[in-house]
Design a protein around this motif. Structure first.
Motif, PDB file in Angstrom:
ATOM      1  N   PRO A 215      29.838 -99.078  -4.022  1.00 17.13           N
ATOM      2  CA  PRO A 215      30.041 -99.461  -5.423  1.00 17.13           C
ATOM      3  C   PRO A 215      30.856-100.740  -5.527  1.00 17.13           C
ATOM      4  O   PRO A 215      31.735-100.990  -4.705  1.00 17.13           O
ATOM      5  N   GLU A 216      30.567-101.529  -6.545  1.00 19.27           N
ATOM      6  CA  GLU A 216      31.320-102.769  -6.793  1.00 19.27           C
ATOM      7  C   GLU A 216      31.956-102.731  -8.180  1.00 19.27           C
ATOM      8  O   GLU A 216      31.287-102.431  -9.170  1.00 19.27           O
ATOM      9  N   VAL A 217      33.232-103.072  -8.225  1.00 20.38           N
ATOM     10  CA  VAL A 217      33.987-103.058  -9.482  1.00 20.38           C
ATOM     11  C   VAL A 217      33.206-103.752 -10.601  1.00 20.38           C
ATOM     12  O   VAL A 217      32.906-103.165 -11.649  1.00 20.38           O
ATOM     13  N   ALA A 218      32.876-105.020 -10.386  1.00 18.85           N
ATOM     14  CA  ALA A 218      32.260-105.829 -11.447  1.00 18.85           C
ATOM     15  C   ALA A 218      30.961-105.214 -11.946  1.00 18.85           C
ATOM     16  O   ALA A 218      30.661-105.243 -13.143  1.00 18.85           O
ATOM     17  N   HIS A 219      30.189-104.658 -11.027  1.00 18.43           N
ATOM     18  CA  HIS A 219      28.865-104.148 -11.408  1.00 18.43           C
ATOM     19  C   HIS A 219      28.955-102.958 -12.363  1.00 18.43           C
ATOM     20  O   HIS A 219      28.139-102.835 -13.280  1.00 18.43           O
ATOM     21  N   GLU A 220      29.923-102.083 -12.170  1.00 22.01           N
ATOM     22  CA  GLU A 220      30.056-100.941 -13.095  1.00 22.01           C
ATOM     23  C   GLU A 220      30.637-101.405 -14.434  1.00 22.01           C
ATOM     24  O   GLU A 220      30.241-100.906 -15.485  1.00 22.01           O
ATOM     25  N   LEU A 245      35.356-104.760  -3.769  1.00 19.78           N
ATOM     26  CA  LEU A 245      36.449-104.945  -4.713  1.00 19.78           C
ATOM     27  C   LEU A 245      36.426-106.350  -5.305  1.00 19.78           C
ATOM     28  O   LEU A 245      36.271-107.340  -4.569  1.00 19.78           O
ATOM     29  N   ASN A 246      36.584-106.415  -6.609  1.00 17.14           N
ATOM     30  CA  ASN A 246      36.706-107.711  -7.293  1.00 17.14           C
ATOM     31  C   ASN A 246      37.182-107.418  -8.711  1.00 17.14           C
ATOM     32  O   ASN A 246      37.782-106.364  -8.945  1.00 17.14           O
ATOM     33  N   ASP A 247      36.935-108.307  -9.647  1.00 22.24           N
ATOM     34  CA  ASP A 247      37.339-108.004 -11.021  1.00 22.24           C
ATOM     35  C   ASP A 247      36.374-108.660 -11.995  1.00 22.24           C
ATOM     36  O   ASP A 247      35.541-109.498 -11.597  1.00 22.24           O
ATOM     37  N   TYR A 253      27.998-111.356 -17.612  1.00 21.91           N
ATOM     38  CA  TYR A 253      27.435-111.756 -16.317  1.00 21.91           C
ATOM     39  C   TYR A 253      28.423-111.379 -15.215  1.00 21.91           C
ATOM     40  O   TYR A 253      29.613-111.159 -15.469  1.00 21.91           O
ATOM     41  N   ASP A 254      27.929-111.309 -13.988  1.00 25.73           N
ATOM     42  CA  ASP A 254      28.730-110.879 -12.840  1.00 25.73           C
ATOM     43  C   ASP A 254      29.754-111.955 -12.486  1.00 25.73           C
ATOM     44  O   ASP A 254      29.392-113.058 -12.092  1.00 25.73           O
ATOM     45  N   GLN A 255      31.039-111.621 -12.642  1.00 24.35           N
ATOM     46  CA  GLN A 255      32.053-112.668 -12.482  1.00 24.35           C
ATOM     47  C   GLN A 255      32.722-112.696 -11.115  1.00 24.35           C
ATOM     48  O   GLN A 255      33.198-113.738 -10.685  1.00 24.35           O
ATOM     49  N   ASP A 256      32.782-111.557 -10.432  1.00 24.22           N
ATOM     50  CA  ASP A 256      33.342-111.534  -9.070  1.00 24.22           C
ATOM     51  C   ASP A 256      34.708-112.205  -8.967  1.00 24.22           C
ATOM     52  O   ASP A 256      34.974-112.962  -8.035  1.00 24.22           O
ATOM     53  N   PHE A 257      35.582-111.919  -9.934  1.00 32.41           N
ATOM     54  CA  PHE A 257      36.909-112.523  -9.913  1.00 32.41           C
ATOM     55  C   PHE A 257      37.794-111.910  -8.822  1.00 32.41           C
ATOM     56  O   PHE A 257      37.541-110.808  -8.342  1.00 32.41           O
TER      57      PHE A 257
END
Ligand code: GLT
Ligand code: MN
Ligand code: MN
Ligand code: MN
Length: 387
Positions: A215-220, A245-247, A253-257
């Motif tokens: 699972p990816e943070v941003a995607h959920e 992990l990201n934010d 849109y997917d930001q991947d911070f």
């Protein structure tokens, strides 16, 4: 004290720190660094390992000799800088051949090529020592609903994952697969959009034991969901094999911070969940630096992801050790001890009859205050660093 150490198991994809800052409206703002340099620099910063897509290392269409030379040099770097290689994946989205998806493309030649490319990439992963192989759906979806039968698409995805599981088994690789959901982008709708969809799909596979979630943070967040709850369900099912992990700022849109740059409270509870439940897989940062950054900013970004994780980890310890907070939690949950066994021992005719006969003080139950305002304020104060 927050300095990242190898034991923290922090990993980065080559594609994360090497993100060139391209977006739909603007070209690259950073030039690519060599994989060897990335391995060296991440190791110096305290990371445990690196991950990659086949084409992050070996260019699409490279000759066999070129591939072997690049792989040899990369292996040397992993050993020189004491870096692990836990996870690999396939790029099934960049080349125009994949514009309608890979495993779910309507074009059988593209589906066949996707299997061939993935088998080669699994070989590469195994050669480098990866024990986790990631499947992010990339372009497995639609823009026009008219273009694909959605049931057939699911069947095609299952065919591909079953085929590749069997391939890894046949080859004797010590490898587990992880499926990574995302609701949209680059397609307007991607199949298997959330943790829940993927989890349901896993149990329809030929080798469900071999397959878990990434699972990816941003995607959920893009789906407007609570990431902590999704991850908890994956953990409870024994399916959290990896985590991205990201934010992210809400459903966009997917930001991947950088990890912990936005949703501080929810990500504190995420780290607390992972640590309390003894998650022992890699803590992978699938994120990238702001487009405004130069190389120095990229390393600030990478160091920041790891440091913030460790700060949350420390705060989770304080949370678990805070006498006032823990006493309050105990008080709030004390009701669990009543009804001796009736709520824990499962169904029996006797239990059913006892519950049917039980008398409840409905008024008192309805009036109870749960003290969550007080509890939440204490939690916030732990996070804000004043407790
Ligand atoms: C891409 C995507 C990520 C996936 C990577 C693995 S590539 O950056 O946005 O979420 O994890 O394919
Ligand atoms: Mn990801
Ligand atoms: Mn993302
Ligand atoms: Mn992503």
């Amino acid at each position: 004290q927050y300095k990242p150490k190898k034991e923290d198991k922090f990993t980065f994809g080559l594609w994360t720190v090497n993100n060139p800052g391209r977006d739909p409206f603007g070209d690259a703002v950073r030039s690519p660094m060599s994989p060897v340099k990335i391995v060296q620099k991440l190791s110096e910063l305290g990371a445990y390992g690196v991950n990659l897509h086949d084409n992050d290392l070996v260019p699409f269409g490279a000759s066999a000799q070129e591939r072997d030379r690049i792989v040899k040099e990369f292996k040397q770097a992993l050993s020189d800088y004491d870096m692990a290689f836990p996870m690999a994946t396939t790029n099934l989205f960049f080349h125009p051949i994949f514009k309608d998806g890979a495993f779910t493309s309507v074009n059988p030649e593209v589906r066949a090529f996707a299997l061939k490319k993935t088998m080669a990439s699994i070989d590469l992963g195994a050669e480098l020592g990866a024990t986790i192989y990631d499947f992010w759906g990339g372009r497995e979806g639609v823009d026009s609903e008219a273009s694909k039968d959605p049931v057939v698409a699911i069947e095609r995805m299952r065919y591909a994952i079953n085929f590749l599981c069997q391939y890894a088994i046949d080859k004797g690789y010590n490898m587990r697969f992880v499926l990574e959901p995302k609701p949209n982008e680059p397609r307007s709708d991607t199949y298997f959009p959330t943790i829940g969809h993927m989890l349901g799909f896993i149990y329809t596979l030929d080798h469900p034991d071999m397959v878990g979630l990434n699972p990816e943070v941003a995607h959920e967040y893009m789906s407007g969901l609570n990431f902590v709850h999704g991850v908890a369900q994956a953990i409870e099912a024994g399916k959290l094999f990896h985590i991205d992990l990201n934010d992210q700022k809400g459903p966009r849109y997917d930001q991947d911070f950088r990890f912990g740059s936005e949703n501080i409270k929810n990500l504190f509870f995420l780290v607390k969940l992972l640590e309390d439940r003894g998650y022992d897989g890699p803590r992978h940062f699938d994120a990238h630096a702001y487009r405004t950054e130069d190389e120095e900013g990229v390393w600030d970004f990478a160091a920041g992801c790891m440091r913030t994780y460790n700060i949350f980890k420390e705060k989770a310890k304080l949370y678990n050790a805070d006498p006032e907070l823990q006493a309050l939690l105990q008080e709030i949950n004390a009701g669990d001890q009543t009804y001796g066994g009736l709520l824990t021992n499962g169904y029996s005719t006797e239990a059913a009859n006892k519950l049917k006969e039980a008398e409840f003080d409905i008024d008192a139950l309805a009036k109870r205050g749960y003290k969550y305002e007080k509890l939440d304020q204490l939690a916030v104060e732990v996070i804000l660093g004043i407790r």
